[in-house]
Design a protein around this motif. Structure first.
Motif, PDB file in Angstrom:
ATOM      1  N   LYS A   1       0.843  -1.202   0.000  1.00  0.00           N
ATOM      2  CA  LYS A   1       0.000   0.000   0.000  1.00  0.00           C
ATOM      3  C   LYS A   1       0.874   1.246   0.000  1.00  0.00           C
ATOM      4  CE  LYS A   1      -3.359   2.767   2.403  1.00  0.00           C
ATOM      5  NZ  LYS A   1      -3.972   3.125   1.099  1.00  0.00           N
TER       6      LYS A   1
ATOM      7  N   TYR B   1       0.542   5.588   0.420  1.00  0.00           N
ATOM      8  CA  TYR B   1      -0.205   6.838   0.590  1.00  0.00           C
ATOM      9  C   TYR B   1       0.470   7.831  -0.341  1.00  0.00           C
ATOM     10  CZ  TYR B   1      -2.435   5.332   5.022  1.00  0.00           C
ATOM     11  OH  TYR B   1      -3.163   4.692   5.994  1.00  0.00           O
TER      12      TYR B   1
ATOM     13  N   GLY C   1       3.007   1.140  10.534  1.00  0.00           N
ATOM     14  CA  GLY C   1       1.978   0.688   9.596  1.00  0.00           C
ATOM     15  C   GLY C   1       0.958  -0.273  10.195  1.00  0.00           C
TER      16      GLY C   1
ATOM     17  N   THR D   1      -2.643   0.981   9.603  1.00  0.00           N
ATOM     18  CA  THR D   1      -2.942   0.897   8.171  1.00  0.00           C
ATOM     19  C   THR D   1      -3.213  -0.547   7.776  1.00  0.00           C
ATOM     20  OG1 THR D   1      -1.545   2.824   7.777  1.00  0.00           O
ATOM     21  CG2 THR D   1      -2.088   1.467   5.863  1.00  0.00           C
TER      22      THR D   1
ATOM     23  N   ARG E   1      -6.598  -1.614   9.068  1.00  0.00           N
ATOM     24  CA  ARG E   1      -7.647  -0.866   8.358  1.00  0.00           C
ATOM     25  C   ARG E   1      -7.836  -1.378   6.933  1.00  0.00           C
ATOM     26  NH1 ARG E   1      -9.205   4.108  10.500  1.00  0.00           N
ATOM     27  NH2 ARG E   1      -9.212   5.108   8.471  1.00  0.00           N
ATOM     28  N   CYS E   2      -6.771  -1.943   6.355  1.00  0.00           N
ATOM     29  CA  CYS E   2      -6.920  -2.567   5.030  1.00  0.00           C
ATOM     30  C   CYS E   2      -7.782  -3.830   5.097  1.00  0.00           C
ATOM     31  CB  CYS E   2      -5.550  -2.927   4.446  1.00  0.00           C
ATOM     32  SG  CYS E   2      -4.639  -1.506   3.791  1.00  0.00           S
TER      33      CYS E   2
ATOM     34  N   GLU F   1      -9.100   1.329   4.436  1.00  0.00           N
ATOM     35  CA  GLU F   1      -8.071   1.789   3.503  1.00  0.00           C
ATOM     36  C   GLU F   1      -7.986   0.792   2.355  1.00  0.00           C
ATOM     37  OE1 GLU F   1      -6.465   4.542   3.723  1.00  0.00           O
ATOM     38  OE2 GLU F   1      -6.660   5.103   5.844  1.00  0.00           O
TER      39      GLU F   1
ATOM     40  N   HIS G   1      -5.697  -1.189  -0.508  1.00  0.00           N
ATOM     41  CA  HIS G   1      -4.330  -1.545  -0.885  1.00  0.00           C
ATOM     42  C   HIS G   1      -4.217  -1.437  -2.407  1.00  0.00           C
ATOM     43  CE1 HIS G   1      -6.671  -5.221  -1.283  1.00  0.00           C
ATOM     44  NE2 HIS G   1      -5.738  -5.706  -2.094  1.00  0.00           N
TER      45      HIS G   1
END
Ligand code: ADP
Ligand code: MG
Length: 263
Positions: free
Chosen positions: A32, A34, A62, A65, A68-69, A74, A76
């Motif tokens: 992933k 940002y 991370g 993150t 949350r994926c 979020e 990926h």
């Protein structure tokens, strides 16, 4: 196969024989970014049904993150994330299917301040699941008893302590009858005397066989309930091991440094 919800009862029935051999979560070669920032690098992680994973690592590595994926808060960009056999893609219908199976508890409880505790717990079951109000309230009271605060049902979040609010947040997730629970530092915003009451709820969930991924620095909790501890640094899984080995015999310098700072 994914679970099925019957409209009449709102109860979830599961075809356990079909799913028990399938991993709850499978992440394969996942990356992933940002913008230009490569935040997760080649993540590979399989979580079995009923397995309890603790993720540790320095701030900014991370961890949030990654989890949350898993429920697609979020997105990926590379690789695969498969939750209960459903691959997370841009296909929205399937994302909803997955989200209903995955509960999430955050550092900040995110309760609605203008709703009572009972209303906070019944909102999603009534409006998202279409559960009749009486059934949703019965389920809510069941889980408030599980987290040991049924007497708070008609209060507002602001009238509860931080530990009580976090237990409400856990009960709220459980009301959706998830198969997997994700915890993102659920005790790190709490006063020290309230940490135990929240960890006790998480321990009892773990003992009942809930599949869990917990980002936490509570290493006592990790030792007690984790099947595996995952250590992340700079967007990568650096090492993973069962708790005894992880704590007594860390392999990497970065893991040793991290443990020396928190233990
Ligand atoms: P952790 O939970 O381990 O502290 P995070 O997953 O929150 O780490 O963050 C990992 C990295 O990604 C950090 O450098 C953070 O600043 C950055 N980051 C987090 N969220 C965003 C975002 N929405 N946009 C850009 N960068 C982000
Ligand atoms: Mg975080």
């Amino acid at each position: 196969e994914p679970s099925q919800t019957t409209a009449a009862s709102g109860q979830t029935t599961r075809q356990d024989t079909a799913t028990s051999t399938k991993p709850a979560i499978e992440i394969i070669g996942m990356h992933k970014w940002y913008g230009d920032f490569h935040v997760l690098r080649d993540i590979n992680l399989t979580v079995g049904d009923g397995e309890r994973i603790v993720i540790a690592g320095p701030s900014g590595s991370g961890k949030s993150t990654l989890i949350r994926c898993v429920n697609r808060l979020e997105e990926h960009q590379e690789g695969q994330i498969i939750v209960n056999g459903v691959e997370l893609t841009a296909d929205l219908k399937r994302i909803d299917e997955v989200r209903r199976e995955v509960g999430m508890v955050f550092q900040h409880f995110n309760l609605f301040p203008h709703l009572t505790i009972l209303q906070n717990l019944t909102l999603a079951p009534i409006w998202v699941r279409g559960t009749p109000k009486a059934a949703a309230e019965a389920t809510a009271m069941h889980y408030l008893e599980r987290v040991k605060i049924p007497e708070q049902a008609n209060k507002f979040p602001g009238q509860l302590s931080g530990g009580q609010q976090q237990r409400v947040a856990i009960a709220r997730s459980l009301c959706m009858q998830p198969r997997i629970m994700l915890f993102d530092e659920p005790t790190s915003a709490l006063d020290p005397e309230m940490v135990k009451e929240v960890l006790d709820v998480m321990i009892s969930l773990a003992e009942e066989g809930m599949t869990m991924i917990c980002v936490t620095h509570e290493m006592g909790f990790a030792r007690q309930v984790a099947d595996r501890v995952i250590f992340m640094d700079q967007g990568q899984i650096i090492e993973q091991n069962e708790p005894e080995q992880f704590f007594s015999n860390p392999q990497h310098e970065r893991t040793k440094l991290f443990l020396s700072q928190i233990l």
